[in-house]
Design an enzyme around this catalytic site. Structure first.
Site, PDB file in Angstrom:
ATOM      1  N   ARG A 101     -15.203 -19.116   2.669  1.00 34.48           N
ATOM      2  CA  ARG A 101     -14.298 -19.023   3.808  1.00 34.48           C
ATOM      3  C   ARG A 101     -14.647 -17.812   4.641  1.00 34.48           C
ATOM      4  NH1 ARG A 101     -10.505 -15.973   5.429  1.00 34.48           N
ATOM      5  NH2 ARG A 101     -10.305 -14.851   3.474  1.00 34.48           N
ATOM      6  N   VAL A 102     -14.721 -18.031   5.949  1.00 35.45           N
ATOM      7  CA  VAL A 102     -14.838 -16.930   6.899  1.00 35.45           C
ATOM      8  C   VAL A 102     -13.616 -17.000   7.797  1.00 35.45           C
ATOM      9  CG1 VAL A 102     -17.340 -16.678   6.836  1.00 35.45           C
ATOM     10  CG2 VAL A 102     -16.323 -18.314   8.406  1.00 35.45           C
ATOM     11  N   SER A 103     -13.196 -15.851   8.315  1.00 32.63           N
ATOM     12  CA  SER A 103     -11.940 -15.785   9.055  1.00 32.63           C
ATOM     13  C   SER A 103     -12.002 -16.388  10.444  1.00 32.63           C
ATOM     14  CB  SER A 103     -11.468 -14.338   9.168  1.00 32.63           C
ATOM     15  OG  SER A 103     -11.197 -13.843   7.885  1.00 32.63           O
ATOM     16  N   SER A 104     -13.173 -16.416  11.062  1.00 35.36           N
ATOM     17  CA  SER A 104     -13.242 -16.951  12.423  1.00 35.36           C
ATOM     18  C   SER A 104     -14.561 -17.674  12.638  1.00 35.36           C
ATOM     19  CB  SER A 104     -13.099 -15.825  13.448  1.00 35.36           C
ATOM     20  OG  SER A 104     -14.238 -14.987  13.388  1.00 35.36           O
ATOM     21  N   GLN A 158     -17.828 -15.647  12.691  1.00 31.38           N
ATOM     22  CA  GLN A 158     -18.410 -15.103  11.469  1.00 31.38           C
ATOM     23  C   GLN A 158     -19.328 -16.134  10.829  1.00 31.38           C
ATOM     24  OE1 GLN A 158     -14.859 -13.984   9.323  1.00 31.38           O
ATOM     25  NE2 GLN A 158     -15.019 -11.872  10.028  1.00 31.38           N
TER      26      GLN A 158
END
Length: 191
Positions: A9-12, A15
């Site tokens: 998982r990346v926040s945006s 990324q």
């Protein structure tokens, strides 16, 4: 045969998840699910839900760090319980956690508590910074984007709250709050 299922998982969208995916595949993940969303809650993370559904008894969900899975202890425990109910282990590569062992379960719980503590500290520091900036006159808050006078005038004219909310593009709760404030002001003025 048990399978290792990776979750990244990346926040945006700006990324890049490549580093996480590389670590997951080096640690034996045969299938990798990737979300590009905030980790503050499970909402809006369809690939996490898909990864958990995909996992079968004896499989392991592999992540790089606990904060990739959840940002709060309750959320982390809910995910862990869901995995446990399915007979799926959790492996955290960078923090050396494997919930198939008693030591791994202990570390999982301790690190989850520490992660939540760090989040709470970050919030407290932010609030302290805002309070200091207010005291020094450097922080005025968010600029007002609602025309309160126009909303109060529409309410006084007898317009329905739903219509006022739509016309001014605000939440109904804003209209009701302003209506209540107006009523209090009127009560304070009345003899």
């Amino acid at each position: 045969m048990p399978m290792k299922i990776g979750y990244a998982r990346v926040s945006s969208t700006g990324q890049n998840e490549t580093a996480q995916v590389d670590i997951l595949t080096r640690n034996g993940a045969e299938q990798v699910f990737i979300d590009k969303a905030s980790g503050t809650s499970r909402d809006g993370r369809p690939k996490l839900a898909e990864a958990i559904r995909y996992a079968r008894k004896g499989d392991a969900l592999v992540i790089t760090r606990l904060d990739r899975l959840a940002r709060s202890v309750p959320d982390l425990h809910a995910i862990a319980q869901e995995l446990q109910a399915k007979g799926v282990d959790l492996i955290v590569t960078e923090q050396k956690i494997d919930t198939s062992t008693s030591m791994g379960r202990l570390m999982f719980n301790m690190l989850g508590a520490i992660a939540e503590f760090e989040t709470d500290l970050r919030k407290e520091r932010q609030l302290d910074g805002i309070a200091k900036a207010k005291d020094e006159g450097r922080y005025k808050g968010r600029p007002v984007t609602v025309d309160g006078d126009a909303i109060r005038a529409a309410i006084a004219a007898g317009d329905k709250p739903m219509a006022v909310a739509k016309r001014f593009n605000v939440a109904r709760s804003t209209v009701y709050r302003m209506k209540a404030e107006a009523m209090l002001d009127d009560a304070a003025i009345a003899p």
